[in-house]
Design an enzyme around this catalytic site. Structure first.
Site, mmCIF file in Angstrom:
data_model
loop_
_atom_site.group_PDB
_atom_site.id
_atom_site.type_symbol
_atom_site.label_atom_id
_atom_site.label_comp_id
_atom_site.label_asym_id
_atom_site.label_seq_id
_atom_site.Cartn_x
_atom_site.Cartn_y
_atom_site.Cartn_z
ATOM 1 N N GLY A 1 0.805 -1.218 0.000
ATOM 2 C CA GLY A 1 0.000 0.000 0.000
ATOM 3 C C GLY A 1 0.838 1.268 0.000
ATOM 4 O O GLY A 1 0.377 2.305 0.464
ATOM 5 N N GLY A 2 2.056 1.192 -0.521
ATOM 6 C CA GLY A 2 2.879 2.397 -0.665
ATOM 7 C C GLY A 2 3.811 2.661 0.504
ATOM 8 O O GLY A 2 4.659 3.549 0.429
ATOM 9 N N GLU B 1 12.771 -3.050 -8.000
ATOM 10 C CA GLU B 1 12.027 -3.176 -9.259
ATOM 11 C C GLU B 1 12.366 -2.002 -10.171
ATOM 12 O O GLU B 1 12.682 -0.918 -9.696
ATOM 13 C CB GLU B 1 10.501 -3.131 -9.005
ATOM 14 C CG GLU B 1 9.930 -4.387 -8.418
ATOM 15 C CD GLU B 1 8.422 -4.302 -8.201
ATOM 16 O OE1 GLU B 1 7.833 -3.200 -8.361
ATOM 17 O OE2 GLU B 1 7.843 -5.335 -7.865
ATOM 18 N N LYS B 2 12.227 -2.224 -11.461
ATOM 19 C CA LYS B 2 12.239 -1.119 -12.417
ATOM 20 C C LYS B 2 11.091 -0.183 -12.034
ATOM 21 O O LYS B 2 9.991 -0.647 -11.713
ATOM 22 C CB LYS B 2 12.014 -1.687 -13.831
ATOM 23 C CG LYS B 2 11.850 -0.648 -14.918
ATOM 24 C CD LYS B 2 13.190 -0.201 -15.442
ATOM 25 C CE LYS B 2 13.059 1.004 -16.379
ATOM 26 N NZ LYS B 2 14.346 1.713 -16.516
ATOM 27 N N PHE B 3 11.322 1.128 -12.040
ATOM 28 C CA PHE B 3 10.239 2.067 -11.710
ATOM 29 C C PHE B 3 9.421 2.340 -12.961
ATOM 30 O O PHE B 3 9.937 2.799 -13.983
ATOM 31 C CB PHE B 3 10.826 3.372 -11.154
ATOM 32 C CG PHE B 3 9.770 4.389 -10.799
ATOM 33 C CD1 PHE B 3 8.852 4.140 -9.800
ATOM 34 C CD2 PHE B 3 9.694 5.608 -11.483
ATOM 35 C CE1 PHE B 3 7.871 5.072 -9.468
ATOM 36 C CE2 PHE B 3 8.716 6.544 -11.162
ATOM 37 C CZ PHE B 3 7.800 6.276 -10.158
ATOM 38 N N LYS C 1 -6.870 6.104 -1.705
ATOM 39 C CA LYS C 1 -7.770 6.222 -2.851
ATOM 40 C C LYS C 1 -8.879 7.209 -2.515
ATOM 41 O O LYS C 1 -9.377 7.236 -1.393
ATOM 42 C CB LYS C 1 -8.387 4.854 -3.169
ATOM 43 C CG LYS C 1 -7.358 3.834 -3.658
ATOM 44 C CD LYS C 1 -7.938 2.444 -3.707
ATOM 45 C CE LYS C 1 -6.835 1.433 -4.044
ATOM 46 N NZ LYS C 1 -7.262 0.052 -3.772
ATOM 47 N N ARG D 1 -8.762 -9.448 1.323
ATOM 48 C CA ARG D 1 -9.892 -8.973 2.144
ATOM 49 C C ARG D 1 -10.959 -8.370 1.227
ATOM 50 O O ARG D 1 -10.714 -8.168 0.040
ATOM 51 C CB ARG D 1 -9.389 -7.864 3.082
ATOM 52 C CG ARG D 1 -8.808 -6.686 2.287
ATOM 53 C CD ARG D 1 -8.548 -5.444 3.104
ATOM 54 N NE ARG D 1 -8.231 -4.305 2.256
ATOM 55 C CZ ARG D 1 -7.036 -4.009 1.760
ATOM 56 N NH1 ARG D 1 -6.000 -4.776 2.022
ATOM 57 N NH2 ARG D 1 -6.874 -2.954 0.980
ATOM 58 N N VAL E 1 -12.664 -1.441 0.541
ATOM 59 C CA VAL E 1 -13.548 -0.275 0.680
ATOM 60 C C VAL E 1 -14.381 -0.109 -0.598
ATOM 61 O O VAL E 1 -15.588 0.130 -0.548
ATOM 62 C CB VAL E 1 -12.722 1.010 0.946
ATOM 63 C CG1 VAL E 1 -13.631 2.241 0.937
ATOM 64 C CG2 VAL E 1 -11.957 0.916 2.259
ATOM 65 N N ARG F 1 -15.170 8.800 -2.223
ATOM 66 C CA ARG F 1 -15.023 8.619 -0.771
ATOM 67 C C ARG F 1 -15.209 9.963 -0.082
ATOM 68 O O ARG F 1 -14.464 10.912 -0.347
ATOM 69 C CB ARG F 1 -13.647 8.062 -0.422
ATOM 70 C CG ARG F 1 -13.414 6.674 -0.944
ATOM 71 C CD ARG F 1 -12.212 6.062 -0.260
ATOM 72 N NE ARG F 1 -11.801 4.848 -0.925
ATOM 73 C CZ ARG F 1 -10.867 4.026 -0.443
ATOM 74 N NH1 ARG F 1 -10.245 4.318 0.692
ATOM 75 N NH2 ARG F 1 -10.546 2.932 -1.101
#
Ligand code: MV4
Length: 451
Positions: free
Chosen positions: A164-165, A200-202, A237, A292, A295, A336
């Site tokens: 999640g960043g 990882e490659k960005f 998000k 899971r 949202v 949201r």
């Protein structure tokens, strides 16, 4: 089928789960902290148990307190919702030991996807495309420099325990590698107690498109099409939609099949989401799998006409799924609504809601736990409502969303409603031309009179 389900969560998702349980004739148990005494999930459940003080760690995150509530109420299953204990493999294991069904995947399935390096290795074996990179943990700075040279700059450093960043660092050129490497290790150690890093490659200006899947105990896995989730700010998000405006029938078929392979590789049981990065050439790469309910699940519910919570409960009870894939029949967008001030860096805005009127009408759905007079506690996340609109086309859906946002009245606190109104009018958004960096240069401007 289950007789009684305990909902180990709060807010709109607790209410959402209670609604489906009632429709299925299943009794419900709410658990609540002292900060949530006046919450609707407490009122609408058949029984409610206070499990502790406001602090999450002593209430919604406390495994012993939740298990005690399940035992005294004789619940035969627990639904974890999202957040809190939803992806905690130890919790799923404790449920197993108590003979209470955890509504979700097995502890092993959660663990396999929770560790990102293990997840990636599993995906490579299953033939799911992944971003080129180290293909495992990087043991030293020296090895990291060698790998970065091979894959080519820019590269991204990710924590295997992250997601999640959290715990990510971009390295644009070789001279910055050492500094970013040290930072990434320190941050990962501090945040997760695990300093394992991979490279990882960005991928520049990617879209975040995720595929909803469902799998059962008999090894059947199907996909339920995509959600476009690129409109986010600091990995939160704000808007999700289905179908993605970037999607083609060919890409959906390819991503859907890849997501099914991902689910089959771990014998996935339950509903889950496979997240992909998609570049401008429509190459797609596995990022993470969420084990899971999410949202943004209503967006999928609206376009395929299925209750995903009902699917989760049926799968957990051992009912086989049909095995056919589902495709969008409509367009749906979710905004949201958070108790945050979009004019001041989205800072939290807890407090008393003095007036509340939610939009209504054809194609409008509002999932919320709040009401006029409700006091938003400062201890939990700031989501107060999800406004979901659906229509035959994306254009009509945006028009309906603008109308619904205009009808939405929330007084006493600041909300993200003005942000959404502005976004719906944005030319690039309306054309569907955006990527995960879109909000970095989106200007909200000055508040209007009614904001
Ligand atoms: C990336 C990336 C570019 N290249 N990986 C952010 C969340 C985490 N799940 C992975 N993320 C990213 N991984 C490579 N190789 C860009 C992001 C990313 C991102 C991804 C999805 C949604 C929003 C994002 C915002 C910034 C960065």
């Amino acid at each position: 089928m289950f007789d009684k389900i305990l909902i180990a969560n709060r807010g709109e998702i607790a209410l959402r789960i209670i609604r489906t349980c009632r429709e299925m004739g299943i009794k419900t148990v709410a658990v609540f902290s002292t900060a949530d005494r006046d919450s609707l999930h407490v009122r609408f459940a058949d029984e409610a148990v206070c499990i502790g003080p406001a602090s999450s760690s002593d209430s919604y995150l406390s495994i012993p307190r939740i298990m005690a509530a399940a035992e005294i109420t004789n619940a035969d299953a627990i639904h974890p919702g999202y957040g809190f204990l939803a992806e905690n493999a130890d919790f799923a294991e404790v449920c197993e030991q108590y003979g209470i069904k955890f509504i979700g995947p097995t502890p092993e399935q959660i663990r396999k996807m929770g560790d990102k390096v293990t997840a990636k290795e599993t995906m490579i074996k299953a033939g799911v495309p992944v971003v080129p990179g180290s293909g495992g943990l990087v043991k030293s700075l020296k090895e990291g420099l060698k790998i970065a040279d091979k894959v080519g700059y820019p590269v991204i450093l990710k924590a295997t325990a992250g997601g999640g960043g959290k715990g990510m660092r971009i390295v644009w050129e070789k001279k910055d590698f050492e500094r970013q490497w040290e930072m990434a290790r320190q941050e990962a150690k501090a945040a997760f107690g695990n300093d394992g890093i991979y490279i990882e490659k960005f991928i520049e200006e990617p879209r975040h498109i995720e595929i909803q899947i469902a799998g059962d105990q008999f090894g059947t896995v199907c996909h339920l099409s995509e959600r476009e989730c690129s409109i986010q700010r600091r990995h939160q998000k704000l808007v999700e939609e289905s179908p993605s405006p970037f999607m083609t029938d060919e890409l959906r078929e390819a991503m859907g099949q890849a997501a099914i392979k991902a689910g089959q590789a771990i014998h996935y049981e339950g509903v889950g989401t496979v997240e992909f990065l998609v570049d401008k050439h429509r190459n797609f790469y596995f990022m993470e799998m969420n084990t899971r309910i999410q949202v943004e699940h209503p967006v999928t519910e609206e376009v395929i006409e299925h209750d995903l919570i009902k699917e989760q409960i049926k799968i957990a009870a051992g009912v086989p799924i049909s095995g056919k894939n589902y495709y969008p029949m409509m367009h749906a967008i979710e905004c949201r609504i958070n108790a945050e001030d979009p004019y001041h860096d989205f800072r939290p805005s807890p407090g008393k809601i003095t007036s509340f009127h939610s939009p209504k009408g054809h194609g409008v759905r509002v999932d919320t736990h709040v009401y006029a007079g409700y006091v938003i506690p400062p201890y939990y996340d700031s989501l107060i409502a999800k406004l979901i609109c659906r229509a035959q086309t994306r254009e009509e859906c945006i028009t309906k969303m603008e109308r619904a946002l205009d009808e939405f009245i929330v007084e006493g606190i600041k909300t993200t409603i003005p942000f959404h109104k502005k976004l719906m009018r944005d030319e690039r958004f309306r054309k569907g031309e955006f990527h995960t960096g879109f909000l970095n240069d989106f200007e909200l401007g000055e508040p209007e009179a009614e904001d």
